[in-house]
Motif scaffolding. Structure first.
Motif, mmCIF file in Angstrom:
data_model
loop_
_atom_site.group_PDB
_atom_site.id
_atom_site.type_symbol
_atom_site.label_atom_id
_atom_site.label_comp_id
_atom_site.label_asym_id
_atom_site.label_seq_id
_atom_site.Cartn_x
_atom_site.Cartn_y
_atom_site.Cartn_z
ATOM 1 N N ARG A 258 0.865 3.349 -12.774
ATOM 2 C CA ARG A 258 2.053 2.499 -12.642
ATOM 3 C C ARG A 258 2.366 2.169 -11.185
ATOM 4 N NH1 ARG A 258 7.718 3.513 -12.511
ATOM 5 N NH2 ARG A 258 8.926 1.822 -13.450
ATOM 6 N N LEU A 259 2.481 3.194 -10.331
ATOM 7 C CA LEU A 259 2.781 2.935 -8.918
ATOM 8 C C LEU A 259 1.558 2.414 -8.182
ATOM 9 C CD1 LEU A 259 5.431 4.387 -9.570
ATOM 10 C CD2 LEU A 259 5.231 5.553 -7.365
ATOM 11 N N TRP A 260 0.387 2.836 -8.630
ATOM 12 C CA TRP A 260 -0.836 2.437 -7.933
ATOM 13 C C TRP A 260 -1.018 0.925 -7.939
ATOM 14 C CZ3 TRP A 260 -3.981 3.107 -4.309
ATOM 15 C CH2 TRP A 260 -5.261 2.517 -4.292
ATOM 16 N N LYS A 261 -0.636 0.267 -9.028
ATOM 17 C CA LYS A 261 -0.844 -1.186 -9.087
ATOM 18 C C LYS A 261 -0.026 -1.910 -8.030
ATOM 19 C CE LYS A 261 2.593 -2.403 -12.646
ATOM 20 N NZ LYS A 261 2.767 -2.922 -14.020
ATOM 21 N N LYS A 262 1.027 -1.265 -7.508
ATOM 22 C CA LYS A 262 1.802 -1.838 -6.412
ATOM 23 C C LYS A 262 1.209 -1.462 -5.061
ATOM 24 C CE LYS A 262 5.066 -3.949 -8.706
ATOM 25 N NZ LYS A 262 5.300 -5.401 -8.592
ATOM 26 N N PHE A 263 0.890 -0.195 -4.886
ATOM 27 C CA PHE A 263 0.409 0.278 -3.587
ATOM 28 C C PHE A 263 -1.002 -0.208 -3.259
ATOM 29 C CE2 PHE A 263 3.963 3.194 -4.024
ATOM 30 C CZ PHE A 263 4.415 3.293 -2.710
ATOM 31 N N ARG A 264 -1.769 -0.595 -4.279
ATOM 32 C CA ARG A 264 -3.123 -1.086 -4.002
ATOM 33 C C ARG A 264 -3.127 -2.529 -3.500
ATOM 34 N NH1 ARG A 264 -6.205 -3.847 -8.744
ATOM 35 N NH2 ARG A 264 -7.863 -3.629 -7.221
ATOM 36 N N MET A 265 -2.013 -3.227 -3.617
ATOM 37 C CA MET A 265 -1.945 -4.608 -3.144
ATOM 38 C C MET A 265 -2.120 -4.647 -1.622
ATOM 39 S SD MET A 265 1.078 -6.428 -5.385
ATOM 40 C CE MET A 265 2.349 -5.421 -4.661
ATOM 41 N N PRO A 266 -2.902 -5.604 -1.112
ATOM 42 C CA PRO A 266 -3.105 -5.678 0.339
ATOM 43 C C PRO A 266 -1.844 -6.104 1.075
ATOM 44 C CG PRO A 266 -4.092 -7.582 -0.736
ATOM 45 C CD PRO A 266 -3.637 -6.658 -1.834
ATOM 46 N N CYS A 267 -1.691 -5.617 2.288
ATOM 47 C CA CYS A 267 -0.548 -5.989 3.126
ATOM 48 C C CYS A 267 -0.757 -7.392 3.701
ATOM 49 C CB CYS A 267 -0.376 -5.012 4.274
ATOM 50 S SG CYS A 267 0.094 -3.345 3.762
ATOM 51 N N LEU A 268 0.361 -8.026 4.044
ATOM 52 C CA LEU A 268 0.295 -9.293 4.759
ATOM 53 C C LEU A 268 -0.264 -9.056 6.157
ATOM 54 C CD1 LEU A 268 3.827 -10.718 3.865
ATOM 55 C CD2 LEU A 268 1.647 -11.317 2.806
ATOM 56 N N LYS A 269 -1.114 -9.967 6.613
ATOM 57 C CA LYS A 269 -1.703 -9.810 7.936
ATOM 58 C C LYS A 269 -0.620 -9.787 9.014
ATOM 59 C CE LYS A 269 -5.822 -11.270 10.427
ATOM 60 N NZ LYS A 269 -6.363 -9.909 10.340
ATOM 61 N N SER A 270 0.450 -10.541 8.788
ATOM 62 C CA SER A 270 1.542 -10.569 9.755
ATOM 63 C C SER A 270 2.310 -9.247 9.818
ATOM 64 C CB SER A 270 2.524 -11.695 9.402
ATOM 65 O OG SER A 270 3.067 -11.508 8.111
ATOM 66 N N MET A 271 2.112 -8.374 8.812
ATOM 67 C CA MET A 271 2.808 -7.090 8.758
ATOM 68 C C MET A 271 1.861 -5.920 8.982
ATOM 69 S SD MET A 271 5.988 -7.851 8.190
ATOM 70 C CE MET A 271 6.761 -6.392 7.509
ATOM 71 N N GLU A 272 0.727 -6.174 9.606
ATOM 72 C CA GLU A 272 -0.299 -5.136 9.772
ATOM 73 C C GLU A 272 0.237 -3.904 10.488
ATOM 74 O OE1 GLU A 272 -4.939 -4.797 11.322
ATOM 75 O OE2 GLU A 272 -3.789 -6.654 11.597
ATOM 76 N N ASP A 273 1.113 -4.103 11.461
ATOM 77 C CA ASP A 273 1.635 -2.964 12.231
ATOM 78 C C ASP A 273 2.580 -2.088 11.410
ATOM 79 O OD1 ASP A 273 0.211 -3.794 14.422
ATOM 80 O OD2 ASP A 273 1.886 -4.838 15.373
ATOM 81 N N SER A 274 2.983 -2.555 10.237
ATOM 82 C CA SER A 274 3.862 -1.771 9.362
ATOM 83 C C SER A 274 3.133 -1.270 8.122
ATOM 84 C CB SER A 274 5.066 -2.620 8.928
ATOM 85 O OG SER A 274 5.810 -3.050 10.035
ATOM 86 N N CYS A 275 1.833 -1.475 8.077
ATOM 87 C CA CYS A 275 1.052 -1.170 6.875
ATOM 88 C C CYS A 275 0.351 0.183 6.995
ATOM 89 C CB CYS A 275 0.037 -2.284 6.637
ATOM 90 S SG CYS A 275 -0.870 -2.110 5.080
#
Length: 362
Positions: A258-275
Motif C-alpha cells: 500500500r505505502l510502497w506504491k507511493k514511495f516507489r514513484m520517482p521524485c521531480l527533478k526540480s526537487m532532487e535536493d529534497s528526495c
C-alpha cells in the motif's frame, strides 16, 4: 494544385505526429528522476511474496517469529550490508564476528555496477544476494534494503533482528555486548497468544522524527500532495536509513504494498535536493503500523556536523582514537550506540590497532 495543398499538409502532419511522440521525450529534459525498472519490480514482488509466505503465522509475533520450526537454535542477528564499494572494514567486522557464528548471519547487497575486491574474510564469503542497481535520490535504496530483509527471512528462521549497515559502518562494541543489548531490551507492550498467554515483543531500533524543518519539501518531492490518500502529511516521517528491525517488522516491510506504491514513484527533478526516499519509507511505515513497537531512535551514530551534499562527516585516520570511540558510544537514550559511520577506507589500520584494547573491550 493549390487546392490540394491543405490535404498534403494535413497528410504530412499526420505522418510526423508519431515521430514527435518518439523524439520529443528524448529532446526535452525529463521532469522526474529515473524510476525503478519494471523487471526489477516484478522480480522483487516475487521475492517478497516468497518471504511473506515463508514467515506466515509468525510475522506478528516476537523477534523469534518462525523459530518454532527450529527450537534448538538461539535467536540470531542478521547483518545486512548495503554497499556500492569495497569492504575495507571486513577485517574489523571479522574480529567482531569471531567465535559467534551460531548467533549471526551476514547478507550483502552490492550494486552490480561496483567492481568489488571481495573480502577474503570467511563471514562475507558466499553471502552476496542477487542485487539490482541503486542510486541516490531514488527508491532503489529502499528496494535494496527490502531485498536484504527478504533474503534474511527466507534464509534462516532463527534471524530475530535485522541490522542494516553500510560498508562505511564500524562496530563500537564487542559482539557479545551488541547481542545482549538487543535481547535484553525491555520491549514493546506484550501481545496475547491464542492460548491467552502474553508473548514478549522486542522493539525495532529505528529513528522516527516528525519535526524536520524541510519535511514539507520532502513530502512534496514527487509532486504536491501526490502521497495522498495513503500518506497524509501529518503521518509522514523521517529517520536514518540505518536501523535494526525485529522480525515481525521485517515481515511487515516485505509484505507492504500500500505505502510502497507511493514511495516507489520517482521524485521531480526540480526537487532532487529534497528526495531521500530511504529516509522516509521505513519510519513512516512503522510509525503508521506499530509506533509503540519502535524506539524512535537509531543505534547507529552519525555526525552531521559540517555535512556536505547530504553526506555526514567522514572520519579520517588522524581522528581515530580511543577517545573518539568512547564519544561515539554516548547517546541521549538509555542505550549506547552500537555502530557508527562514516569512516574513510584508510581508517582500517588505526581502528585495528585499538580494536582489542578499546572497541571490543566493553
Amino acid at each position: 494544385m493549390l487546392s490540394k495543398s491543405p490535404f498534403i499538409l494535413s497528410f504530412l502532419l499526420l505522418l510526423t505526429l508519431p515521430l514527435l511522440f518518439v523524439l520529443v521525450p528524448r529532446i526535452l529534459p525529463p521532469k522526474t528522476l529515473p524510476s525503478i525498472p519494471d523487471p526489477d519490480e516484478i522480480d522483487d514482488l516475487a521475492l517478497f511474496r516468497r518471504a511473506t509466505l515463508a514467515s506466515a503465522g509468525g510475522g506478528s509475533g516476537g523477534p523469534d517469529a518462525g523459530l518454532r520450526r527450529r527450537p534448538a537454535s538461539p535467536p540470531k542477528i542478521a547483518f545486512l550490508f548495503l554497499t556500492n564499494s569495497d569492504f575495507s572494514f571486513a577485517p574489523l567486522w571479522e574480529k567482531f564476528f569471531e567465535g559467534h557464528g551460531r548467533l549471526m548471519n551476514v547478507y550483502v547487497h552490492a550494486d552490480p555496477a561496483a567492481h568489488l575486491h571481495l573480502p577474503a574474510t570467511p563471514s562475507f564469503r558466499g553471502r552476496f544476494i542477487p542485487a539490482k542497481a541503486t542510486q541516490r535520490a531514488s527508491a532503489t535504496l529502499i528496494s535494496a534494503a527490502r531485498r536484504l530483509l527478504a533474503a534474511a527471512l527466507l534464509d534462516d528462521p532463527a534471524n530475530a533482528f535485522f541490522a542494516v549497515v553500510s560498508q562505511h559502518c564500524i562496530p563500537l562494541h564487542s559482539f557479545r555486548f551488541v547481542y545482549h543489548a538487543l535481547l535484553a531490551d525491555a520491549g514493546a507492550p506484550p501481545s496475547s497468544t491464542s492460548g491467552g498467554r502474553l508473548r514478549r515483543r522486542h522493539r525495532s531500533f529505528i529513528e522516527i522524527l516528525s519535526g524536520d524543518p524541510m519535511l514539507r519539501d520532502r513530502y512534496n518531492a514527487r509532486g504536491e500532495n501526490v502521497m495522498l490518500p495513503e500518506v497524509p502529511f501529518e503521518r509522514f516521517r523521517v529517520g536514518s536509513q540505518f536501523f535494526i528491525l525485529a522480525r515481525r517488522h521485517a515481515v511487515l516491510v516485505v509484505r507492504d504494498r500500500r505505502l510502497w506504491k507511493k514511495f516507489r514513484m520517482p521524485c521531480l527533478k526540480s526537487m532532487e535536493d529534497s528526495c531521500y526516499p530511504e529516509e522516509h519509507y521505513f519510519p513512516t511505515l512503522l510509525d503508521m503500523q506499530d509506533p509503540d513497537g519502535c524506539t524512535h531512535y537509531t543505534l547507529t551514530r552519525v555526525n552531521w556536523t559540517g555535512s556536505v551534499g547530504g553526506h555526514p562527516h567522514t572520519y579520517h585516520p588522524p581522528e581515530i582514537s580511543g577517545d573518539l570511540i568512547r564519544v561515539l558510544r554516548k547517546s541521549n537514550s538509555t542505550y549506547s550506540y552500537l555502530f557508527a559511520r562514516k569512516f574513510s577506507s584508510d581508517c582500517l589500520d588505526p581502528l585495528l590497532e585499538i580494536a582489542d584494547t578499546v572497541i571490543f573491550r566493553d
